[in-house]
Design a protein around this motif. Structure first.
Motif, PDB file in Angstrom:
ATOM      1  N   MET A   1       0.737  -1.107   0.031  1.00  0.00           N
ATOM      2  CA  MET A   1       0.161  -0.145   0.261  1.00  0.00           C
ATOM      3  C   MET A   1       0.736   1.231   0.047  1.00  0.00           C
ATOM      4  O   MET A   1       0.534   2.415  -0.355  1.00  0.00           O
ATOM      5  CB  MET A   1      -1.030  -0.066   1.208  1.00  0.00           C
ATOM      6  N   ARG A   2       1.928   1.105   0.543  1.00  0.00           N
ATOM      7  CA  ARG A   2       2.929   2.232   0.582  1.00  0.00           C
ATOM      8  C   ARG A   2       3.560   2.669  -0.783  1.00  0.00           C
ATOM      9  O   ARG A   2       3.752   3.707  -1.066  1.00  0.00           O
ATOM     10  CB  ARG A   2       3.882   1.995   1.767  1.00  0.00           C
ATOM     11  N   ILE A   3       3.812   1.572  -1.584  1.00  0.00           N
ATOM     12  CA  ILE A   3       4.774   2.190  -2.757  1.00  0.00           C
ATOM     13  C   ILE A   3       4.093   1.905  -4.092  1.00  0.00           C
ATOM     14  O   ILE A   3       4.482   2.103  -5.200  1.00  0.00           O
ATOM     15  CB  ILE A   3       6.395   1.130  -2.851  1.00  0.00           C
ATOM     16  N   ALA A   4       3.051   0.619  -4.344  1.00  0.00           N
ATOM     17  CA  ALA A   4       2.643   0.244  -5.474  1.00  0.00           C
ATOM     18  C   ALA A   4       1.796   1.301  -6.419  1.00  0.00           C
ATOM     19  O   ALA A   4       1.092   2.144  -5.501  1.00  0.00           O
ATOM     20  CB  ALA A   4       1.950  -0.915  -5.233  1.00  0.00           C
ATOM     21  N   ASP A   5       1.883   1.317  -7.592  1.00  0.00           N
ATOM     22  CA  ASP A   5       0.829   2.117  -8.392  1.00  0.00           C
ATOM     23  C   ASP A   5      -0.147   1.216  -8.721  1.00  0.00           C
ATOM     24  O   ASP A   5      -1.257   1.707  -8.872  1.00  0.00           O
ATOM     25  CB  ASP A   5       1.691   2.631  -9.705  1.00  0.00           C
ATOM     26  N   GLU A   6      -0.220  -0.128  -9.360  1.00  0.00           N
ATOM     27  CA  GLU A   6      -1.251  -0.908  -9.202  1.00  0.00           C
ATOM     28  C   GLU A   6      -0.754  -2.053  -8.583  1.00  0.00           C
ATOM     29  O   GLU A   6       0.401  -2.556  -8.356  1.00  0.00           O
ATOM     30  CB  GLU A   6      -1.192  -1.375 -10.905  1.00  0.00           C
ATOM     31  N   ILE A   7      -2.160  -2.930  -8.355  1.00  0.00           N
ATOM     32  CA  ILE A   7      -1.999  -4.081  -7.728  1.00  0.00           C
ATOM     33  C   ILE A   7      -2.859  -5.337  -8.376  1.00  0.00           C
ATOM     34  O   ILE A   7      -3.804  -4.892  -8.579  1.00  0.00           O
ATOM     35  CB  ILE A   7      -2.495  -3.963  -6.154  1.00  0.00           C
ATOM     36  N   THR A   8      -2.218  -6.331  -8.719  1.00  0.00           N
ATOM     37  CA  THR A   8      -3.070  -7.426  -9.175  1.00  0.00           C
ATOM     38  C   THR A   8      -2.903  -8.804  -8.017  1.00  0.00           C
ATOM     39  O   THR A   8      -2.018  -8.812  -7.025  1.00  0.00           O
ATOM     40  CB  THR A   8      -2.090  -7.938 -10.420  1.00  0.00           C
ATOM     41  N   VAL A   9      -4.186  -9.083  -7.973  1.00  0.00           N
ATOM     42  CA  VAL A   9      -4.469 -10.101  -6.918  1.00  0.00           C
ATOM     43  C   VAL A   9      -4.569 -11.540  -7.657  1.00  0.00           C
ATOM     44  O   VAL A   9      -5.368 -11.593  -8.559  1.00  0.00           O
ATOM     45  CB  VAL A   9      -5.738  -9.897  -6.102  1.00  0.00           C
ATOM     46  N   LEU A  10      -3.723 -12.291  -7.209  1.00  0.00           N
ATOM     47  CA  LEU A  10      -4.137 -14.021  -7.842  1.00  0.00           C
ATOM     48  C   LEU A  10      -4.672 -14.946  -6.540  1.00  0.00           C
ATOM     49  O   LEU A  10      -4.347 -14.489  -5.525  1.00  0.00           O
ATOM     50  CB  LEU A  10      -2.503 -14.402  -8.295  1.00  0.00           C
ATOM     51  N   ARG A  11      -5.293 -15.639  -7.062  1.00  0.00           N
ATOM     52  CA  ARG A  11      -6.040 -16.791  -6.220  1.00  0.00           C
ATOM     53  C   ARG A  11      -6.122 -17.835  -6.895  1.00  0.00           C
ATOM     54  O   ARG A  11      -6.665 -17.955  -8.042  1.00  0.00           O
ATOM     55  CB  ARG A  11      -7.292 -16.266  -5.611  1.00  0.00           C
ATOM     56  N   ASP A  12      -5.711 -19.358  -6.278  1.00  0.00           N
ATOM     57  CA  ASP A  12      -5.977 -20.599  -6.968  1.00  0.00           C
ATOM     58  C   ASP A  12      -5.279 -20.557  -8.302  1.00  0.00           C
ATOM     59  O   ASP A  12      -6.343 -21.139  -9.136  1.00  0.00           O
ATOM     60  CB  ASP A  12      -7.373 -20.854  -6.723  1.00  0.00           C
ATOM     61  N   GLY A  13      -4.166 -19.900  -8.680  1.00  0.00           N
ATOM     62  CA  GLY A  13      -3.839 -19.846  -9.917  1.00  0.00           C
ATOM     63  C   GLY A  13      -4.493 -18.853 -11.107  1.00  0.00           C
ATOM     64  O   GLY A  13      -4.350 -19.097 -12.357  1.00  0.00           O
ATOM     65  N   GLN A  14      -5.383 -18.017 -10.566  1.00  0.00           N
ATOM     66  CA  GLN A  14      -6.209 -17.070 -11.538  1.00  0.00           C
ATOM     67  C   GLN A  14      -6.097 -16.072 -11.108  1.00  0.00           C
ATOM     68  O   GLN A  14      -5.859 -15.431  -9.817  1.00  0.00           O
ATOM     69  CB  GLN A  14      -7.639 -17.755 -11.481  1.00  0.00           C
TER      70      GLN A  14
ATOM     71  N   THR B   1      -7.196  -6.627 -11.015  1.00  0.00           N
ATOM     72  CA  THR B   1      -6.095  -5.634 -10.968  1.00  0.00           C
ATOM     73  C   THR B   1      -6.838  -4.204 -10.694  1.00  0.00           C
ATOM     74  O   THR B   1      -7.735  -3.700 -11.344  1.00  0.00           O
ATOM     75  CB  THR B   1      -5.416  -5.667 -12.271  1.00  0.00           C
ATOM     76  N   ARG B   2      -6.219  -3.428  -9.800  1.00  0.00           N
ATOM     77  CA  ARG B   2      -6.544  -2.182  -9.430  1.00  0.00           C
ATOM     78  C   ARG B   2      -5.463  -1.186  -9.043  1.00  0.00           C
ATOM     79  O   ARG B   2      -4.426  -1.507  -8.911  1.00  0.00           O
ATOM     80  CB  ARG B   2      -7.653  -2.462  -8.153  1.00  0.00           C
ATOM     81  N   LYS B   3      -5.737   0.163  -9.474  1.00  0.00           N
ATOM     82  CA  LYS B   3      -4.712   1.216  -8.797  1.00  0.00           C
ATOM     83  C   LYS B   3      -4.886   1.143  -7.314  1.00  0.00           C
ATOM     84  O   LYS B   3      -5.776   0.837  -6.617  1.00  0.00           O
ATOM     85  CB  LYS B   3      -5.252   2.531  -9.246  1.00  0.00           C
ATOM     86  N   ARG B   4      -3.852   1.316  -6.744  1.00  0.00           N
ATOM     87  CA  ARG B   4      -3.492   1.204  -5.461  1.00  0.00           C
ATOM     88  C   ARG B   4      -4.415   2.195  -4.488  1.00  0.00           C
ATOM     89  O   ARG B   4      -4.961   1.977  -3.587  1.00  0.00           O
ATOM     90  CB  ARG B   4      -2.131   1.533  -5.051  1.00  0.00           C
ATOM     91  N   THR B   5      -4.657   3.442  -5.268  1.00  0.00           N
ATOM     92  CA  THR B   5      -5.808   4.307  -4.886  1.00  0.00           C
ATOM     93  C   THR B   5      -7.054   3.986  -4.636  1.00  0.00           C
ATOM     94  O   THR B   5      -8.018   4.445  -4.002  1.00  0.00           O
ATOM     95  CB  THR B   5      -5.607   5.679  -5.339  1.00  0.00           C
ATOM     96  N   ASN B   6      -7.595   2.908  -5.448  1.00  0.00           N
ATOM     97  CA  ASN B   6      -8.814   2.297  -5.390  1.00  0.00           C
ATOM     98  C   ASN B   6      -9.042   1.137  -4.816  1.00  0.00           C
ATOM     99  O   ASN B   6      -9.925   0.409  -4.652  1.00  0.00           O
ATOM    100  CB  ASN B   6      -9.247   2.199  -6.815  1.00  0.00           C
ATOM    101  N   LEU B   7      -7.851   0.991  -3.848  1.00  0.00           N
ATOM    102  CA  LEU B   7      -8.023  -0.380  -3.061  1.00  0.00           C
ATOM    103  C   LEU B   7      -7.393  -0.325  -1.731  1.00  0.00           C
ATOM    104  O   LEU B   7      -6.546   0.568  -1.392  1.00  0.00           O
ATOM    105  CB  LEU B   7      -6.940  -1.493  -3.898  1.00  0.00           C
TER     106      LEU B   7
ATOM    107  N   THR C   1     -10.107  -4.886   1.610  1.00  0.00           N
ATOM    108  CA  THR C   1     -10.570  -5.467   0.474  1.00  0.00           C
ATOM    109  C   THR C   1      -9.750  -6.297  -0.435  1.00  0.00           C
ATOM    110  O   THR C   1      -9.706  -7.294  -0.935  1.00  0.00           O
ATOM    111  CB  THR C   1     -11.079  -4.401  -0.439  1.00  0.00           C
ATOM    112  N   MET C   2      -8.193  -5.925  -0.318  1.00  0.00           N
ATOM    113  CA  MET C   2      -7.112  -6.714  -0.756  1.00  0.00           C
ATOM    114  C   MET C   2      -6.994  -8.157  -0.089  1.00  0.00           C
ATOM    115  O   MET C   2      -6.979  -9.229  -0.834  1.00  0.00           O
ATOM    116  CB  MET C   2      -5.791  -5.944  -0.656  1.00  0.00           C
TER     117      MET C   2
ATOM    118  N   GLU D   1     -13.967 -12.758   3.876  1.00  0.00           N
ATOM    119  CA  GLU D   1     -13.676 -11.741   4.544  1.00  0.00           C
ATOM    120  C   GLU D   1     -13.034 -12.249   5.880  1.00  0.00           C
ATOM    121  O   GLU D   1     -13.344 -13.314   6.482  1.00  0.00           O
ATOM    122  CB  GLU D   1     -14.770 -10.937   5.177  1.00  0.00           C
ATOM    123  N   LEU D   2     -11.749 -11.686   6.445  1.00  0.00           N
ATOM    124  CA  LEU D   2     -11.117 -11.917   7.532  1.00  0.00           C
ATOM    125  C   LEU D   2     -11.513 -10.821   8.673  1.00  0.00           C
ATOM    126  O   LEU D   2     -10.888  -9.992   8.541  1.00  0.00           O
ATOM    127  CB  LEU D   2      -9.610 -12.085   7.417  1.00  0.00           C
TER     128      LEU D   2
END
Length: 504
Positions: free
Chosen positions: A206-219, A223-229, A233-234, A242-243
């Motif tokens: 959250m400190r340095i990324a411009d964009e973030i892609t989430v993978l789960r179970d190989g899929q 992908t979102r801009k860090r400012t929108n996440l 939620t991540m 939800e945890l």
């Protein structure tokens, strides 16, 4: 990357993954262990050549069919893996130019190599106004983990890197070293270097990324801009649920004293006359989680490794279990007294990577699965399947090599190995280092379960949130001494940090 699919025997590691990275950006890749992050990175970096996977990969608009790591490096792509690829006995400059040393008249030009190394070290902020934090002539074996990480970055820059991949670069760093590394990554971005950043430490993402892609179970999940996440939620995208509370704290009631240490000392292995651990006394009770906090080098790991009988210098002092003095000279002695240590380095000290999951699970309790010195395979299978199910170890086959598992599942195998021994006292040294939020949550729940079963649980951790989130009582250490003891009701991060600073 379009439609990337990668199969292993019995496992679909990646399934139709799409992944795009913009030039000059820091793009974070996150997901649980086993989500496919490392597999995707190995495809980009040439570890898995074209033809061993399905799909297409494009770089600067051209389709790439890399056959080797060298092909990738020629395109200005470099990967810094979690397990650093440095040669300890060589100097910093020799490591930086390991594959392509400058030459003159057919001989290595050591002067040029020194000067060029200084320029690269200065580029990453390690040479300010002539004050060199790292000398090009220094042997790499003399450097700390953080400094070795910087040497790896300098090595990548020497290859005129345009795309830098960092895989869990801060897993073993102190907070100060993390700050330095993140500043360097941001500086490289400002110089036009594109970065793919993989980390389980979501605050860093959250400190340095411009964009973030989430993978789960190989899929690819999203992908979102860090400012929108946001962080919550991540986490939800990563684990598919939800945890609501990252630290499942449950009320514990302290019971009888089980482990007591009195005036325990350990000599420094390299400095004659110096104490590494000095006059440490502590108590651990049934019915609580005892947290051990402190900065890197405080002596936490050395203390409990010596108590377990596995440190190269033997400790002096009293060890009492259930009120009775015991002598522990080796790990075998410790196991006989129901004392088990789960090391912070699971790959080096916790597992035999060439052995199977089944063999690792029963390795410390061979007497329970053998008779007259002959192993009973049925018993091994029963124990392994029992803990595979209880700990939810994700594997299609218990006879698979443990090296094939993700980091979180490897950690579960180490814990399974401990539980087969039915310990009275279990010490978990950095139990969640390098594993994802979902696996962390499962390990925290297991710790609570062990407390409920009457096992004394001691947790060593460098993560302040973890110490605060799971401990009932906290002991702080600095310079091999105990500097404070706090009930969780009176502990704050500020108080613990002050108590952990040497000289305070």
């Amino acid at each position: 990357m379009r439609g990337i699919t990668k199969l292993f025997p019995g496992v679909r590691a990646l399934s139709d993954v799409d992944f795009k990275v913009a030039r000059g950006h820091i793009h974070a890749l996150v997901g649980e262990n086993g989500a496919g992050k490392s597999t995707l990175i190995k495809i980009i970096s040439g570890v898995y050549p074209y033809g061993s996977y399905d799909g297409q990969m494009f770089y600067d608009g051209k389709e790439m069919k890399f056959q080797s790591i060298r092909d990738v490096e020629k395109e200005g792509i470099a990967c810094i893996h979690q397990e650093l690829n440095v040669v300890p006995e060589l100097s910093v400059s020799e490591n930086i130019f390991l594959n392509e040393k400058p030459t003159r008249f057919g001989f290595i030009d050591f002067d040029k190599m020194y000067v060029d190394s200084m320029k690269l070290l200065k580029q990453i902020g390690l040479n300010t106004e002539g004050n060199l934090t790292i000398s090009p002539d220094e042997k790499v074996r003399n450097l700390g983990i953080g400094q070795k990480q910087m040497v790896e970055i300098a090595k990548a820059l020497a290859k005129e890197v345009r795309l830098l991949i960092l895989d869990e670069p801060t897993a073993a760093l102190t907070e100060a070293e993390v700050d330095v590394l993140l500043d360097i990554v941001c500086k490289l971005r400002s110089e036009g270097v594109t970065c793919i950043y993989i980390s389980h430490r979501l605050d860093e993402v959250m400190r340095i990324a411009d964009e973030i892609t989430v993978l789960r179970d190989g899929q690819t999940i999203e992908t979102r801009k860090r400012t929108n996440l946001d962080k919550e939620t991540m986490i939800s995208l990563m684990v598919g649920r939800e945890l609501t509370n990252m630290f499942p704290r449950v009320p514990h009631t302290r019971d009888e004293l089980v482990l007591e240490i009195r005036n325990y000392c350990v000599n420094h292995p390299d400095v004659a006359g110096k104490k590494l651990i000095e006059n440490v006394s502590l108590q651990a009770y049934r019915g609580e989680i005892l947290g051990i906090s402190g900065l890197m080098g405080a002596g936490r790991t050395e203390l409990f490794t010596a108590l377990f009988g596995a440190y190269r210098e033997k400790g002096q002092g009293e060890i009492l279990i259930n009120g009775k003095p015991v002598q522990i000279s080796s790990p075998m002695d410790a196991l006989k007294h129901g004392f088990f240590l789960i090391s912070e380095d699971r790959k080096k000290l916790g597992l035999n990577l060439i052995m199977s999951i089944k063999e690792n699970t029963t390795l410390a309790a061979l007497r329970k699965v053998s008779k007259y010195g002959v192993l009973n395979d049925d018993k091994e299978v029963n124990y392994t399947n029992q803990y595979k199910n209880n700990l939810q170890i994700a594997t299609p086959d218990i006879n698979s090599a443990v090296s094939c598992l993700s980091g979180g599942n490897q950690q579960k195998v180490v814990i399974a190995k401990a539980l087969v021994c039915e310990p009275k006292i279990i010490v978990l040294d950095e139990p969640t280092r390098g594993i994802d939020v979902g696996a962390k949550y499962e390990i925290y729940k297991l710790m609570n379960l062990l407390v409920d079963q009457g096992v004394v649980v001691i947790m060593i951790s460098s993560e302040m949130e973890e110490i605060m989130g799971m401990s009932d009582r906290i002991i702080t250490m600095a310079n091999g001494k105990i500097t404070g003891e706090f009930d969780i009701s009176e502990a704050t991060q500020e108080i613990l940090l002050q108590a952990s600073v040497p000289g305070r």
